[in-house]
Design a protein around this motif. Structure first.
Motif: not given
Length: 362
Positions: A27-49
């Motif tokens: 993934x590409x993070x935009x310029x100008x972001x301040x502080x830490x970032x959160x990487x979020x991995x969301x499972x496909x709908x309907x999966x028990x993850x």
């Protein structure tokens, strides 16, 4: 997720990627972001993850690629819950149509969260499937009954998923009163609605604040007598049990007459719920709407032409300085202290561009 300003809320600041068969992503993070970032991995709908979340410094992500570690969630579990409440005869009965939410989470380098929900059937029963394994001991349950139910909510109660759980909802408090006009005559066909006031909501911490905001408001339309009964949650209890740190309610009651009623929109702010857990009913008496002031005018475009079907709304806005003092008195008011606006009247222009408003005569 990240911030353009450290005082701002988290928002999307990157591209979106889908994991390939090798579990890699870019993934590409935009310029100008301040502080830490959160990487979020969301499972496909309907999966028990679970959803995974990793906080990192984007400046070092290219040096040490982020690694999101999914916990062991082997062994899916069917969670059986029976929602109960006090019936009309005073006995315990199943509650139909209650929204049941089961959520679990794990902290650590990679945080993991899972949430699912369903509605109780005619017997009050609902079965939800959740992932077990490392998440099994972390689950909690919240319950919201249907609008105008005489039983209340349960928030964030610990849940054992390996056995059937019976949840008895607390009784709600009945706010009872009568809507009258400025001369004391009862008003028919007025929609009366109770909303949790800002004092109530902003006295709660983040999670219960969001929970209360999502409870459908109690509402009723008055009949000839002008009487109304609204069932509300008197307090929000930690772990479903009344304790000293629990937050008691304040409610704003709004009144919306029909277009043919000679009365304005009106609200009675901050009805305080008495701090008495044994109280079943709060009588507020006759709630009078002000005399109506009728105004009209024409709506035109920049060229002076009359405009049909244009909507006009008139709001009352709180004094910003006074409202800032109100925010300062509350534990969890937003840092920005947004000043609320209250609708006083609305109208739509007719074929001649004329708009008519019914406003409170104050």
């Amino acid at each position: 997720l990240g911030r353009w300003d450290l005082s701002a809320a988290l928002t999307e600041v990157s591209t979106v990627a889908f994991i390939e068969t090798d579990n890699q992503f870019t993934i590409q993070v935009a310029d100008g972001v301040v502080g830490p970032v959160d990487i979020v991995a969301t499972p496909i709908a309907g999966t028990l993850q679970p959803t995974l979340r990793l906080t990192l410094n984007p400046a070092t992500a290219n040096v040490v690629p982020p690694r999101l570690v999914r916990p062991d969630t082997a062994g899916d579990v069917d969670v059986s819950i029976v929602v109960q409440g006090t019936g009309t005869g005073g006995g315990v009965t199943g509650v139909i149509g209650a929204r049941v939410t089961v959520s679990g989470s794990l902290a650590g380098g990679t945080a993991a969260t899972f949430s699912t929900q369903g509605d109780s059937d005619a017997t009050g029963a609902v079965t939800l499937k959740v992932p077990g394994g490392a998440l099994a001991s972390s689950y909690r349950v919240s319950v919201v009954p249907q609008t105008n139910a005489n039983v209340g909510v349960v928030f964030d109660r610990p849940l054992t998923i390996t056995e059937q759980t019976n949840i008895k909802l607390p009784d709600r408090l009945a706010i009872v009163g009568t809507v009258v006009d400025h001369e004391g005559n009862p008003l028919k066909d007025v929609q009366v609605t109770a909303h949790p006031s800002l004092r109530f909501q902003w006295s709660l911490s983040t999670d219960p604040q969001a929970f209360v905001a999502g409870i459908p408001p109690a509402a009723i339309v008055t009949e000839n007598s002008g009487e109304f009964v609204l069932f509300v949650d008197p307090f929000i209890a930690a772990d479903g049990e009344l304790e000293n740190e629990d937050v008691w309610g304040y409610y704003d009651i709004s009144f919306v007459p029909t277009d043919t009623t000679n009365a304005p929109l009106w609200s009675q702010m901050e009805i305080e719920i008495p701090r008495d857990p044994t109280l079943a009913q709060l009588a507020v008496g006759a709630m009078g709407l002000p005399d109506a002031a009728h105004i009209h005018g024409s709506i035109v475009d920049p060229f002076g032409e009359l405009v049909e079907d244009a909507e006009l709304k008139l709001f009352r806005v709180e004094d910003p300085q006074a409202f800032a003092l109100f925010c300062a008195d509350l534990n969890n008011a937003p840092a920005s202290c947004p000043v609320p606006a209250f609708l006083l009247g609305r109208g739509v222009s007719d074929a001649d561009g004329v708009t008519r408003l019914t406003l409170p005569r104050l």
